[in-house]
Design a protein around this motif. Structure first.
Motif, PDB file in Angstrom:
ATOM      1  N   PHE A  20       2.005  17.092 -11.946  1.00 20.83           N
ATOM      2  CA  PHE A  20       1.203  17.445 -10.778  1.00 20.83           C
ATOM      3  C   PHE A  20       0.069  18.340 -11.271  1.00 20.83           C
ATOM      4  CE2 PHE A  20       0.294  20.962  -7.825  1.00 20.83           C
ATOM      5  CZ  PHE A  20      -0.229  20.254  -6.754  1.00 20.83           C
ATOM      6  N   PHE A  21      -1.175  18.034 -10.866  1.00 20.41           N
ATOM      7  CA  PHE A  21      -2.323  18.853 -11.262  1.00 20.41           C
ATOM      8  C   PHE A  21      -3.043  19.391 -10.047  1.00 20.41           C
ATOM      9  CE2 PHE A  21      -2.067  16.510 -15.273  1.00 20.41           C
ATOM     10  CZ  PHE A  21      -2.348  17.529 -16.172  1.00 20.41           C
ATOM     11  N   ASN A  22      -3.562  20.591 -10.177  1.00 18.28           N
ATOM     12  CA  ASN A  22      -4.421  21.144  -9.127  1.00 18.28           C
ATOM     13  C   ASN A  22      -5.492  21.985  -9.811  1.00 18.28           C
ATOM     14  OD1 ASN A  22      -5.601  22.196  -6.868  1.00 18.28           O
ATOM     15  ND2 ASN A  22      -3.874  23.524  -6.306  1.00 18.28           N
ATOM     16  N   THR A  23      -6.735  21.578  -9.698  1.00 17.13           N
ATOM     17  CA  THR A  23      -7.845  22.325 -10.293  1.00 17.13           C
ATOM     18  C   THR A  23      -8.833  22.662  -9.193  1.00 17.13           C
ATOM     19  OG1 THR A  23      -7.610  20.813 -12.157  1.00 17.13           O
ATOM     20  CG2 THR A  23      -9.494  22.312 -12.218  1.00 17.13           C
ATOM     21  N   THR A  24      -9.185  23.942  -9.084  1.00 20.78           N
ATOM     22  CA  THR A  24     -10.201  24.309  -8.085  1.00 20.78           C
ATOM     23  C   THR A  24     -11.242  25.217  -8.740  1.00 20.78           C
ATOM     24  OG1 THR A  24      -8.998  26.265  -7.349  1.00 20.78           O
ATOM     25  CG2 THR A  24      -8.563  24.233  -6.158  1.00 20.78           C
ATOM     26  N   TYR A  25     -12.456  25.109  -8.236  1.00 19.69           N
ATOM     27  CA  TYR A  25     -13.549  25.960  -8.715  1.00 19.69           C
ATOM     28  C   TYR A  25     -14.064  26.790  -7.551  1.00 19.69           C
ATOM     29  CZ  TYR A  25     -13.554  23.327 -13.039  1.00 19.69           C
ATOM     30  OH  TYR A  25     -13.186  22.770 -14.246  1.00 19.69           O
ATOM     31  N   SER A  26     -14.482  27.995  -7.855  1.00 23.99           N
ATOM     32  CA  SER A  26     -15.076  28.825  -6.807  1.00 23.99           C
ATOM     33  C   SER A  26     -16.106  29.733  -7.457  1.00 23.99           C
ATOM     34  CB  SER A  26     -13.997  29.656  -6.104  1.00 23.99           C
ATOM     35  OG  SER A  26     -13.125  30.222  -7.056  1.00 23.99           O
ATOM     36  N   SER A  27     -16.985  30.290  -6.641  1.00 26.19           N
ATOM     37  CA  SER A  27     -17.975  31.197  -7.229  1.00 26.19           C
ATOM     38  C   SER A  27     -18.097  32.450  -6.382  1.00 26.19           C
ATOM     39  CB  SER A  27     -19.317  30.498  -7.403  1.00 26.19           C
ATOM     40  OG  SER A  27     -19.697  29.920  -6.195  1.00 26.19           O
ATOM     41  N   PHE A  28     -18.511  33.513  -7.045  1.00 22.75           N
ATOM     42  CA  PHE A  28     -18.546  34.845  -6.430  1.00 22.75           C
ATOM     43  C   PHE A  28     -19.888  35.509  -6.734  1.00 22.75           C
ATOM     44  CE2 PHE A  28     -14.243  33.624  -7.391  1.00 22.75           C
ATOM     45  CZ  PHE A  28     -13.562  33.910  -6.211  1.00 22.75           C
ATOM     46  N   PRO A  29     -20.434  36.233  -5.739  1.00 21.55           N
ATOM     47  CA  PRO A  29     -21.746  36.859  -5.950  1.00 21.55           C
ATOM     48  C   PRO A  29     -21.714  38.041  -6.921  1.00 21.55           C
ATOM     49  CG  PRO A  29     -20.864  37.456  -3.788  1.00 21.55           C
ATOM     50  CD  PRO A  29     -19.944  36.426  -4.368  1.00 21.55           C
ATOM     51  N   THR A  30     -20.539  38.689  -7.039  1.00 22.23           N
ATOM     52  CA  THR A  30     -20.453  39.851  -7.925  1.00 22.23           C
ATOM     53  C   THR A  30     -19.116  39.826  -8.663  1.00 22.23           C
ATOM     54  OG1 THR A  30     -19.333  41.212  -6.268  1.00 22.23           O
ATOM     55  CG2 THR A  30     -21.750  41.362  -6.328  1.00 22.23           C
ATOM     56  N   TYR A  31     -19.060  40.629  -9.722  1.00 25.32           N
ATOM     57  CA  TYR A  31     -17.807  40.783 -10.461  1.00 25.32           C
ATOM     58  C   TYR A  31     -16.720  41.374  -9.562  1.00 25.32           C
ATOM     59  CZ  TYR A  31     -14.337  42.629 -13.673  1.00 25.32           C
ATOM     60  OH  TYR A  31     -13.150  42.931 -14.292  1.00 25.32           O
TER      61      TYR A  31
ATOM     62  N   ALA B 174     -12.714  32.490 -15.907  1.00 25.03           N
ATOM     63  CA  ALA B 174     -14.007  32.673 -15.247  1.00 25.03           C
ATOM     64  C   ALA B 174     -15.121  32.722 -16.268  1.00 25.03           C
ATOM     65  CB  ALA B 174     -13.988  33.966 -14.441  1.00 25.03           C
ATOM     66  N   ILE B 175     -16.307  32.497 -15.780  1.00 28.58           N
ATOM     67  CA  ILE B 175     -17.479  32.513 -16.636  1.00 28.58           C
ATOM     68  C   ILE B 175     -18.570  33.251 -15.868  1.00 28.58           C
ATOM     69  CG2 ILE B 175     -18.182  30.205 -15.881  1.00 28.58           C
ATOM     70  CD1 ILE B 175     -18.892  29.597 -18.804  1.00 28.58           C
ATOM     71  N   PHE B 176     -19.219  34.214 -16.528  1.00 26.79           N
ATOM     72  CA  PHE B 176     -20.178  35.084 -15.854  1.00 26.79           C
ATOM     73  C   PHE B 176     -21.571  34.467 -15.909  1.00 26.79           C
ATOM     74  CE2 PHE B 176     -17.874  39.459 -16.159  1.00 26.79           C
ATOM     75  CZ  PHE B 176     -16.642  38.846 -16.034  1.00 26.79           C
TER      76      PHE B 176
ATOM     77  N   ASP C  82     -13.864  51.127  -7.434  1.00 23.78           N
ATOM     78  CA  ASP C  82     -14.526  51.338  -6.142  1.00 23.78           C
ATOM     79  C   ASP C  82     -15.902  51.975  -6.344  1.00 23.78           C
ATOM     80  OD1 ASP C  82     -12.364  50.343  -4.851  1.00 23.78           O
ATOM     81  OD2 ASP C  82     -11.562  52.264  -4.171  1.00 23.78           O
ATOM     82  N   GLU C  83     -15.947  52.986  -7.217  1.00 19.97           N
ATOM     83  CA  GLU C  83     -17.217  53.654  -7.520  1.00 19.97           C
ATOM     84  C   GLU C  83     -18.205  52.669  -8.145  1.00 19.97           C
ATOM     85  OE1 GLU C  83     -18.479  56.804  -7.163  1.00 19.97           O
ATOM     86  OE2 GLU C  83     -16.768  57.121  -5.837  1.00 19.97           O
ATOM     87  N   ALA C  84     -17.709  51.850  -9.069  1.00 21.34           N
ATOM     88  CA  ALA C  84     -18.571  50.886  -9.767  1.00 21.34           C
ATOM     89  C   ALA C  84     -19.134  49.870  -8.772  1.00 21.34           C
ATOM     90  CB  ALA C  84     -17.791  50.197 -10.879  1.00 21.34           C
TER      91      ALA C  84
ATOM     92  N   THR D 233     -24.003  44.206 -12.834  1.00 20.19           N
ATOM     93  CA  THR D 233     -23.072  43.189 -12.340  1.00 20.19           C
ATOM     94  C   THR D 233     -23.689  41.799 -12.483  1.00 20.19           C
ATOM     95  OG1 THR D 233     -21.508  42.612 -10.596  1.00 20.19           O
ATOM     96  CG2 THR D 233     -23.744  43.158  -9.896  1.00 20.19           C
ATOM     97  N   ASN D 234     -22.862  40.781 -12.274  1.00 18.49           N
ATOM     98  CA  ASN D 234     -23.283  39.405 -12.510  1.00 18.49           C
ATOM     99  C   ASN D 234     -22.536  38.506 -11.535  1.00 18.49           C
ATOM    100  OD1 ASN D 234     -24.450  37.207 -13.769  1.00 18.49           O
ATOM    101  ND2 ASN D 234     -23.897  37.895 -15.834  1.00 18.49           N
ATOM    102  N   THR D 235     -23.016  37.268 -11.382  1.00 16.45           N
ATOM    103  CA  THR D 235     -22.255  36.298 -10.604  1.00 16.45           C
ATOM    104  C   THR D 235     -21.117  35.758 -11.469  1.00 16.45           C
ATOM    105  OG1 THR D 235     -23.607  34.464 -11.356  1.00 16.45           O
ATOM    106  CG2 THR D 235     -24.341  35.597  -9.362  1.00 16.45           C
ATOM    107  N   VAL D 236     -20.087  35.256 -10.818  1.00 16.14           N
ATOM    108  CA  VAL D 236     -18.918  34.767 -11.554  1.00 16.14           C
ATOM    109  C   VAL D 236     -18.500  33.413 -10.981  1.00 16.14           C
ATOM    110  CG1 VAL D 236     -16.514  35.232 -12.175  1.00 16.14           C
ATOM    111  CG2 VAL D 236     -18.117  37.133 -11.963  1.00 16.14           C
ATOM    112  N   ALA D 237     -18.279  32.436 -11.874  1.00 18.22           N
ATOM    113  CA  ALA D 237     -17.685  31.162 -11.456  1.00 18.22           C
ATOM    114  C   ALA D 237     -16.281  31.102 -12.033  1.00 18.22           C
ATOM    115  CB  ALA D 237     -18.515  29.993 -11.978  1.00 18.22           C
TER     116      ALA D 237
END
Ligand SMILES: Cc1cc2nc3c(=O)[nH]c(=O)nc-3n(C[C@H](O)[C@H](O)[C@H](O)COP(=O)(O)OP(=O)(O)OC[C@H]3O[C@@H](n4cnc5c(N)ncnc54)[C@H](O)[C@@H]3O)c2cc1C
Ligand SMILES: *[C@@H]1O[C@H](CO)[C@@H](O)[C@H](O)[C@H]1NC(C)=O
Ligand SMILES: *[C@@H]1O[C@H](CO)[C@@H](O)[C@H](O)[C@H]1NC(C)=O
Ligand SMILES: *[C@@H]1O[C@H](CO)[C@@H](O)[C@H](O)[C@H]1NC(C)=O
Ligand SMILES: *[C@@H]1O[C@H](CO)[C@@H](O)[C@H](O)[C@H]1NC(C)=O
Ligand SMILES: *[C@@H]1O[C@H](CO)[C@@H](O)[C@H](O)[C@H]1NC(C)=O
Ligand SMILES: *[C@@H]1O[C@H](CO)[C@@H](O)[C@H](O)[C@H]1NC(C)=O
Ligand SMILES: *[C@@H]1O[C@H](CO)[C@@H](O)[C@H](O)[C@H]1NC(C)=O
Ligand SMILES: *[C@@H]1O[C@H](CO)[C@@H](O)[C@H](O)[C@H]1NC(C)=O
Ligand SMILES: *[C@@H]1O[C@H](CO)[C@@H](O)[C@H](O)[C@H]1NC(C)=O
Length: 607
Positions: free
Chosen positions: A410-421, A380-382, A210-212, A301-305
């Motif tokens: 059965f396969f399910n692959t999803t990608y998403s991205s995030f602004p911060t860690y 994930a990849i930063f 939380d502090e970070a 911090t960095n973006t994360v996919a």
């Protein structure tokens, strides 16, 4: 009168023999056990913070603590890590010495509620002096001493029969951000130029993350937020979702405050107590002293996919294709790691609860909705976009999409991205897990050779065993990257096997509640002799992660500490010559054994 006198005489005689007999730690049934008056005097020196331990589920059993309403409350909280951690002796993997009961469901006690191998007294320390006083008392009376932070330990290292426990959870002097790290005593050997957090005591990662987040920085914390920051997690290595990019938890530590076995409080860093600094950074908790503060690196911090992949066999004839697909993903991990991916996964055959869901399912399908056999990972990849992540994964995706795997699974692959860690951690990673049900576990650190070996497939088959075993496998895919690069840190006591590791592969197998001793022993043997043995055979030259290892590993010294074992042993001798600190599989424990005479007393091994 005569009889009483004789008894008294015998009591005295035994007492003097046992007091002089330092080959065992003094146990509660021994005459050398401190009197109530002595315990009261300890209580005064720790300002009234001494607790006589009671099992968290004692309210469910006949006796002085029986209380149905309290039992109901404990039952409703039982699987919560936070609840167990808030009690002096609750554990993430509770023993069977006092199981909780569901009174509403009509459960009746089938045994007595005893302390079992739990500590007898706890010092609920809030200051360094409480730690020193408890250490002095344990030394003076030859008591077994246990150090506890969250009680998350999986190898029973934060518990111990007939012991006095030092609990550091409430020793909290603040979490302080340093925009630029300021080393103590002007230590010029600290090369870290970035920012840092001083973590003053028994905080958990949920407190510090939380502090970070507020400061827009990343600290390497555990995959689960309830783990303690400076206890066994860090001191044993400490992995988490940011480790691949920034290093293991132990390697984040820039300096530490430690209460030594002689009661002194010292600062360990590269300039002073550097050998102690080395040993607490990965050489194992509960061994060299009580860590009461650390200063750790903070990173921008960095973006994360992120990628979430899951697959499962559509029907029973897809089983061998399922195992082929699992193998294929393991094969790919080293290259994926070198290109920046890291994360966590799990798979199982016939898990008790579904692992993979098909939310597209309609009744007209011939497939399944909820698969109990399946594989799932979140990696994930930063600093990359979701498209870039997808492109990096595409060679593996095309192999999985080829025949016959694409027809039978059965396969399910999803990608998403995030602004911060933090956004990534909160959404996909740092999810609070319930406490463990009874299970035996073991693991192995797998390097590139092991992961790309032609023997990998048969090894995974042995590890998972037959479907009726309900084995689950956890993939900790956070090696490589900075974890490997930190191998050059001269003050890191981390098991050298981590440096070539890509996948820390954990296997766990349970038993039904109430299973008898023989059943449990057979499961433990299967973990040691079949499952972990198969992984050792595949990855001979590596080792295992002590915090998530097999507690019955006959080669634990080599497996958990590798080439550091000798150096750590001599540092242990230097700082704890009286062998005050003991925990099973910890450095120095090879000199002790738990008596199997029914008492559980801790005694020296004969040389
Ligand atoms: C739900 C859960 C999630 C987990 N997730 C992760 C994860 O993501 N990454 C990972 O690497 N591991 C993880 N683990 C394993 C974890 O690293 C170990 O359980 C570890 O021992 C926990 O340390 P603790 O201090 O919190 O626990 P405790 O049980 O309190 O202590 C563990 C050991 O450290 C010693 N110790 C505790 N505090 C101190 C201190 N201040 N000074 C000296 N010795 C001390 C104890 O004596 C004991 O030997 C997880 C475990 C659980 C139960
Ligand atoms: C010390 O205690 C142990 C265990 O109780 C016992 O086996 C041993 O004989 C004792 N040694 C001495 C010298 O009394
Ligand atoms: C220690 O002292 C406090 C305060 O007097 C008291 O509440 C507590 O019960 C005592 N602990 C033990 C084990 O006697
Ligand atoms: C206890 O049993 C009752 C009745 O079977 C059930 O409704 C309840 O969920 C159980 N409580 C817990 C905590 O499992
Ligand atoms: C509990 O302990 C008492 C007294 O030692 C004993 O008589 C009783 O049989 C025990 N009960 C169970 C269920 O083990
Ligand atoms: C331990 O001490 C803390 C801080 O004073 C307090 O909040 C907590 O209730 C205590 N725990 C127990 C079990 O006494
Ligand atoms: C695929 O997985 C994602 C992420 O877990 C989930 O949100 C989605 O519902 C799944 N799709 C199907 C069809 O099950
Ligand atoms: C599958 O599991 C989901 C989530 O628990 C549940 O909502 C759904 O009803 C289940 N589907 C079937 C067909 O059992
Ligand atoms: C299993 O599933 C595959 C792919 O959907 C199908 O071709 C095959 O006939 C199924 N086998 C059985 C026994 O249902
Ligand atoms: C779920 O259905 C949608 C719409 O038909 C499709 O685009 C998607 O690929 C399906 N997902 C899976 C995992 O099969």
């Amino acid at each position: 009168m005569l009889i009483l006198k004789a008894l008294l005489f015998v009591g005295c005689a035994i007492s003097s023999v046992v007091a002089a007999n330092r080959s065992c730690k003094c146990a509660p049934t021994d005459p050398c056990w401190p009197s109530l008056g002595l315990w009261s005097s300890l209580n005064r020196t720790v300002t009234g913070r001494l607790i006589k331990n009671v099992q968290p589920a004692a309210a469910c059993y006949p006796g002085p603590y029986q209380d149905d309403a309290e039992c109901d409350h404990v039952d409703s909280q039982w699987t919560s890590q936070d609840f167990q951690s808030s009690t002096p002796i609750g554990l993430s993997y509770p023993t069977e010495s006092c199981p909780v009961l569901n009174l509403t469901a009509g459960q009746q006690p089938t045994q007595n509620c005893t302390l079992g191998d739990q500590p007898v007294y706890t010092v609920n320390a809030t200051e360094a002096s409480h730690v020193s006083e408890a250490i002095r008392f344990a030394k003076r009376h030859n008591l077994r001493l246990v150090i506890r932070d969250t009680g998350h330990d999986l190898l029973r290292r934060s518990t111990g029969y007939g012991s006095l426990q030092i609990w550091i959870k409430y020793l909290r002097t603040g979490v302080v951000f340093q925009p630029t790290f300021r080393p103590s005593n002007r230590c010029s050997k600290s090369t870290w130029k970035g920012s840092a957090f001083q973590i003053g005591g028994g905080y958990t990662w949920s407190d510090v993350l939380d502090e970070a987040a507020r400061r827009g920085v990343i600290v390497v914390g555990g995959g689960t937020p309830s783990v303690g920051c400076l206890g066994g997690w860090m001191q044993g290595g400490g992995h988490g979702p940011a480790a691949h990019d920034f290093g293991l938890g132990a390697d984040q530590v820039l300096e530490a405050t430690v209460v030594l076995a002689n009661g002194h409080v010292v600062t360990a860093n590269p300039c002073q107590y550097s050998d102690l600094f080395f040993s607490i950074r990965g050489g194992g908790g509960g061994t060299y002293g009580v860590v009461i503060s650390t200063t750790v690196k903070a990173h921008p911090t960095n973006t994360v996919a992120a990628q979430q992949l899951s697959f499962a066999p559509l029907n029973a004839s897809g089983m061998s294709d399922f195992m082929k697909a699992v193998e294929l993903v393991y094969n790919a991990y080293p290259d994926l790691s070198d290109q920046g991916f890291s994360g966590y996964g799990s798979w199982a055959l016939r898990s008790p609860t579904p692992l993979v869901y098909n939310y597209n399912y309609t009744l007209s399908d011939d497939g399944n909705a909820n698969f109990t056999t399946g594989f799932t990972h979140t990696i994930a990849i930063f600093g990359k976009s979701a498209q870039e992540a997808q492109a990096i994964f595409s060679p593996v995706a095309s192999k999985l999409a080829s025949s016959p795997l694409s027809q039978s699974l059965f396969f399910n692959t999803t990608y998403s991205s995030f602004p911060t860690y933090t956004a990534y951690y909160t959404a996909l990673s740092g999810i609070a897990s319930p406490i463990g049900s009874s299970a035996a576990l073991g693991s192995r650190l797998l390097d590139r050779n092991a992961l790309t070996s032609p023997r990998l497939g048969e090894t995974l088959q042995k590890v998972v065993g037959a479907p009726e075993q309900y084995t689950s496998v956890n993939i900790v895919f956070v090696g490589g990257g900075q974890v490997a690069r930190d191998g050059g840190d001269p003050y890191s006591g981390v098991n050298p096997a981590w440096r070539s590791n890509y996948v820390h592969n954990i296997v766990a197998r349970g038993w039904a509640p109430g299973a008898d001793e023989a059943t449990r022993a057979a499961v433990y043997r299967d973990i040691t002799d079949v499952k972990v043995a198969a992984m050792k055979n595949l990855a001979e030259g590596t080792g295992a992660y002590m915090n998530e290892g097999d507690r019955f590993d006959p080669d634990y010294l080599a497996d958990f500490y590798g080439s550091h074992a000798k150096q750590l042993t001599s540092i242990k001798r230097k700082y704890d010559p009286g062998e005050l600190f003991y925990c099973p599989t910890c450095i120095g424990s090879e000199r002790w054994r738990v008596e199997d005479d029914g008492t559980g007393r801790l005694c020296r091994r004969r040389a």
